[in-house]
Write a protein that holds these residues in place. Structure first.
Motif, PDB file in Angstrom:
ATOM      1  N   LEU A 198      60.178  -2.768  11.949  1.00  0.00           N
ATOM      2  CA  LEU A 198      59.966  -2.245  13.337  1.00  0.00           C
ATOM      3  C   LEU A 198      59.995  -0.121  13.199  1.00  0.00           C
ATOM      4  N   SER A 199      59.578   0.494  13.564  1.00  0.00           N
ATOM      5  CA  SER A 199      59.367   1.847  13.065  1.00  0.00           C
ATOM      6  C   SER A 199      59.058   2.532  14.569  1.00  0.00           C
ATOM      7  N   ASP A 200      59.891   2.965  15.297  1.00  0.00           N
ATOM      8  CA  ASP A 200      59.807   3.866  15.778  1.00  0.00           C
ATOM      9  C   ASP A 200      59.064   5.289  15.746  1.00  0.00           C
ATOM     10  N   ARG A 201      57.956   5.540  15.845  1.00  0.00           N
ATOM     11  CA  ARG A 201      56.912   6.714  15.279  1.00  0.00           C
ATOM     12  C   ARG A 201      56.549   6.641  14.299  1.00  0.00           C
ATOM     13  N   PHE A 202      55.473   6.787  13.684  1.00  0.00           N
ATOM     14  CA  PHE A 202      54.607   6.531  12.939  1.00  0.00           C
ATOM     15  C   PHE A 202      53.960   7.046  12.824  1.00  0.00           C
ATOM     16  N   SER A 203      52.897   7.178  11.852  1.00  0.00           N
ATOM     17  CA  SER A 203      51.787   8.424  11.266  1.00  0.00           C
ATOM     18  C   SER A 203      51.095   8.388  12.200  1.00  0.00           C
ATOM     19  N   ASP A 204      50.528   7.305  13.648  1.00  0.00           N
ATOM     20  CA  ASP A 204      49.888   7.853  14.267  1.00  0.00           C
ATOM     21  C   ASP A 204      49.934   9.071  15.766  1.00  0.00           C
ATOM     22  N   SER A 205      51.688   9.207  15.248  1.00  0.00           N
ATOM     23  CA  SER A 205      52.432  10.731  15.745  1.00  0.00           C
ATOM     24  C   SER A 205      52.007  11.581  15.395  1.00  0.00           C
ATOM     25  N   THR A 206      52.061  11.791  13.695  1.00  0.00           N
ATOM     26  CA  THR A 206      50.658  12.815  13.325  1.00  0.00           C
ATOM     27  C   THR A 206      49.836  13.055  13.912  1.00  0.00           C
ATOM     28  N   GLN A 207      48.803  11.739  13.895  1.00  0.00           N
ATOM     29  CA  GLN A 207      46.850  12.307  14.614  1.00  0.00           C
ATOM     30  C   GLN A 207      47.694  12.996  15.703  1.00  0.00           C
ATOM     31  N   ALA A 208      48.520  12.540  16.549  1.00  0.00           N
ATOM     32  CA  ALA A 208      49.047  12.826  18.115  1.00  0.00           C
ATOM     33  C   ALA A 208      49.510  14.251  18.627  1.00  0.00           C
ATOM     34  N   TYR A 209      50.401  14.221  17.996  1.00  0.00           N
ATOM     35  CA  TYR A 209      51.667  16.020  17.978  1.00  0.00           C
ATOM     36  C   TYR A 209      51.023  17.078  16.890  1.00  0.00           C
ATOM     37  N   GLN A 210      50.807  16.677  15.841  1.00  0.00           N
ATOM     38  CA  GLN A 210      50.523  18.229  15.069  1.00  0.00           C
ATOM     39  C   GLN A 210      48.583  18.315  15.114  1.00  0.00           C
ATOM     40  N   LEU A 263      54.288  20.914  29.672  1.00  0.00           N
ATOM     41  CA  LEU A 263      53.816  19.833  30.686  1.00  0.00           C
ATOM     42  C   LEU A 263      51.909  20.163  29.863  1.00  0.00           C
ATOM     43  N   ALA A 264      51.012  20.429  29.446  1.00  0.00           N
ATOM     44  CA  ALA A 264      49.540  20.724  29.701  1.00  0.00           C
ATOM     45  C   ALA A 264      50.029  20.252  27.885  1.00  0.00           C
ATOM     46  N   PHE A 265      51.051  20.524  27.039  1.00  0.00           N
ATOM     47  CA  PHE A 265      50.753  20.605  25.896  1.00  0.00           C
ATOM     48  C   PHE A 265      50.860  19.100  25.700  1.00  0.00           C
ATOM     49  N   GLN A 266      51.922  17.792  26.558  1.00  0.00           N
ATOM     50  CA  GLN A 266      52.772  16.470  26.927  1.00  0.00           C
ATOM     51  C   GLN A 266      51.291  15.886  27.459  1.00  0.00           C
ATOM     52  N   THR A 267      50.821  16.684  28.116  1.00  0.00           N
ATOM     53  CA  THR A 267      49.156  15.831  28.738  1.00  0.00           C
ATOM     54  C   THR A 267      48.346  15.789  27.594  1.00  0.00           C
ATOM     55  N   ARG A 268      47.869  16.920  26.773  1.00  0.00           N
ATOM     56  CA  ARG A 268      47.181  16.688  25.738  1.00  0.00           C
ATOM     57  C   ARG A 268      47.458  15.164  24.880  1.00  0.00           C
ATOM     58  N   LEU A 269      48.784  15.282  24.888  1.00  0.00           N
ATOM     59  CA  LEU A 269      49.835  13.999  23.548  1.00  0.00           C
ATOM     60  C   LEU A 269      49.243  12.592  24.027  1.00  0.00           C
ATOM     61  N   ARG A 270      49.703  12.768  25.804  1.00  0.00           N
ATOM     62  CA  ARG A 270      49.398  11.381  26.329  1.00  0.00           C
ATOM     63  C   ARG A 270      48.602  10.608  25.424  1.00  0.00           C
ATOM     64  N   GLN A 271      46.961  11.552  26.462  1.00  0.00           N
ATOM     65  CA  GLN A 271      45.352  11.223  25.875  1.00  0.00           C
ATOM     66  C   GLN A 271      45.563  11.072  24.743  1.00  0.00           C
ATOM     67  N   ALA A 272      45.856  11.670  23.657  1.00  0.00           N
ATOM     68  CA  ALA A 272      45.704  11.640  22.694  1.00  0.00           C
ATOM     69  C   ALA A 272      45.944  10.206  21.895  1.00  0.00           C
ATOM     70  N   PHE A 273      47.227   9.467  21.809  1.00  0.00           N
ATOM     71  CA  PHE A 273      47.804   8.055  22.282  1.00  0.00           C
ATOM     72  C   PHE A 273      47.035   7.369  22.353  1.00  0.00           C
ATOM     73  N   LEU A 274      46.215   7.697  23.850  1.00  0.00           N
ATOM     74  CA  LEU A 274      45.358   6.348  24.326  1.00  0.00           C
ATOM     75  C   LEU A 274      44.253   6.566  23.939  1.00  0.00           C
ATOM     76  N   ASP A 275      43.917   7.972  23.004  1.00  0.00           N
ATOM     77  CA  ASP A 275      42.425   7.995  22.424  1.00  0.00           C
ATOM     78  C   ASP A 275      43.189   7.098  21.331  1.00  0.00           C
ATOM     79  N   ILE A 276      43.467   7.437  19.999  1.00  0.00           N
ATOM     80  CA  ILE A 276      44.026   6.506  19.578  1.00  0.00           C
ATOM     81  C   ILE A 276      44.076   5.092  19.665  1.00  0.00           C
ATOM     82  N   ALA A 277      44.505   4.698  20.445  1.00  0.00           N
ATOM     83  CA  ALA A 277      44.800   3.116  21.009  1.00  0.00           C
ATOM     84  C   ALA A 277      43.695   2.560  21.001  1.00  0.00           C
ATOM     85  N   THR A 278      42.688   3.072  22.297  1.00  0.00           N
ATOM     86  CA  THR A 278      40.711   2.649  22.551  1.00  0.00           C
ATOM     87  C   THR A 278      40.520   2.710  20.415  1.00  0.00           C
ATOM     88  N   GLU A 279      40.972   3.722  20.041  1.00  0.00           N
ATOM     89  CA  GLU A 279      40.052   3.268  18.802  1.00  0.00           C
ATOM     90  C   GLU A 279      40.665   2.232  17.534  1.00  0.00           C
TER      91      GLU A 279
END
Ligand code: TYD
Length: 232
Positions: free
Chosen positions: A110-122, A182-198
């Motif tokens: 069980l890993s707390d974060r993995f490669s999706d974090s790089t896609q979302a954050y960086q 907050l703008a960064f955090q908002t983009r981040l949230r959307q990025a994770f949701l987009d990854i989840a949809t994809e």
């Protein structure tokens, strides 16, 4: 000779054993991943499933050193791709030194974060080139992809409030990523949701603003369904 035979027997036994399962938790800052990952580990233990809880960046001595370096802050300005390469270096070692051997032993990871974090954050939030990140992920992760990713989704203001609560009202230490606006955090949230949809087969979104027990129950339900466990 004896060593070779022992190795062969060990190889055969390991080959016959079922490979462990790989689950990752993702989401923005303050969504409650560490609490929920511990609760999931308890459920699995009750079901007789041996698991290792780990985190990124980190999980091996080398990756923990990279973590210290990245999260210490005060790094001179650098392109987001340079940051992605640092996280990837830590991940490469994490996979080779901990994730792959643990799965091969038949234990779950069980890993707390993995490669999706790089896609979302960086990537999505930080601006690193998407196709370069995809190539990097291929090189780093290879076939060691998670079978299930729980995306904990939370409104960024609530995440911030939770981080502040960690210190019980006192000034808390915030890492350089949590401190972004907050703008960064908002983009981040959307990025994770987009990854989840994809990657809807692999990713399950859980609304993290609910009570801890409700989030725990929903996470467990996803695990039960995905791996055909007995509920309870
Ligand atoms: P951590 O204290 O573990 O935060 P959290 O509890 O939110 O996971 O710090 C890890 C930070 O590193 C977090 O803000 C997210 C960031 N990060 C990236 O930017 N890229 C990555 O690939 C990973 C794994 C983490």
């Amino acid at each position: 000779m004896r060593n070779r035979v022992t190795r062969r027997i060990r190889h055969t036994i390991l080959g016959a054993m079922q490979r462990g399962r790989f689950i990752t938790f993702e989401g923005g800052d303050g969504v409650g991943k560490s609490t929920q990952i511990q609760r999931l580990a308890q459920h699995l233990l009750k079901h007789g499933i041996d698991c290792v809880v780990t985190r990124e960046p980190g999980g091996t001595p080398f990756a923990e050193r990279v973590r210290e370096f990245i999260l210490a802050g005060q790094l001179p300005a650098h392109p987001p791709m340079a940051e992605a390469l640092l996280f990837a270096a830590a991940r490469y070692d994490h996979i080779a030194g901990l994730i792959r051997p643990t799965l091969e032993e038949g234990r779950w990871v069980l890993s707390d974060r993995f490669s999706d974090s790089t896609q979302a954050y960086q990537g999505a939030a930080g601006g690193a080139n998407f196709s370069a990140l995809m190539q990097l992920e291929k090189l780093t992760v290879g076939d060691c992809e998670p079978e299930l990713t729980i995306v904990l989704d939370l409104e960024p203001m609530t995440g911030r409030a939770r981080i502040a609560e960690r210190g019980g009202g006192l000034e808390v230490e915030v890492d350089p990523f949590e401190g972004r606006d907050l703008a960064f955090q908002t983009r981040l949230r959307q990025a994770f949701l987009d990854i989840a949809t994809e990657h809807s087969e692999r990713c399950k979104v859980v609304e993290a603003g609910q009570s801890l027990d409700t989030v725990e129950a929903e996470v467990w339900q996803h695990v039960v369904v995905r791996f055909e466990l007995e509920a309870g």
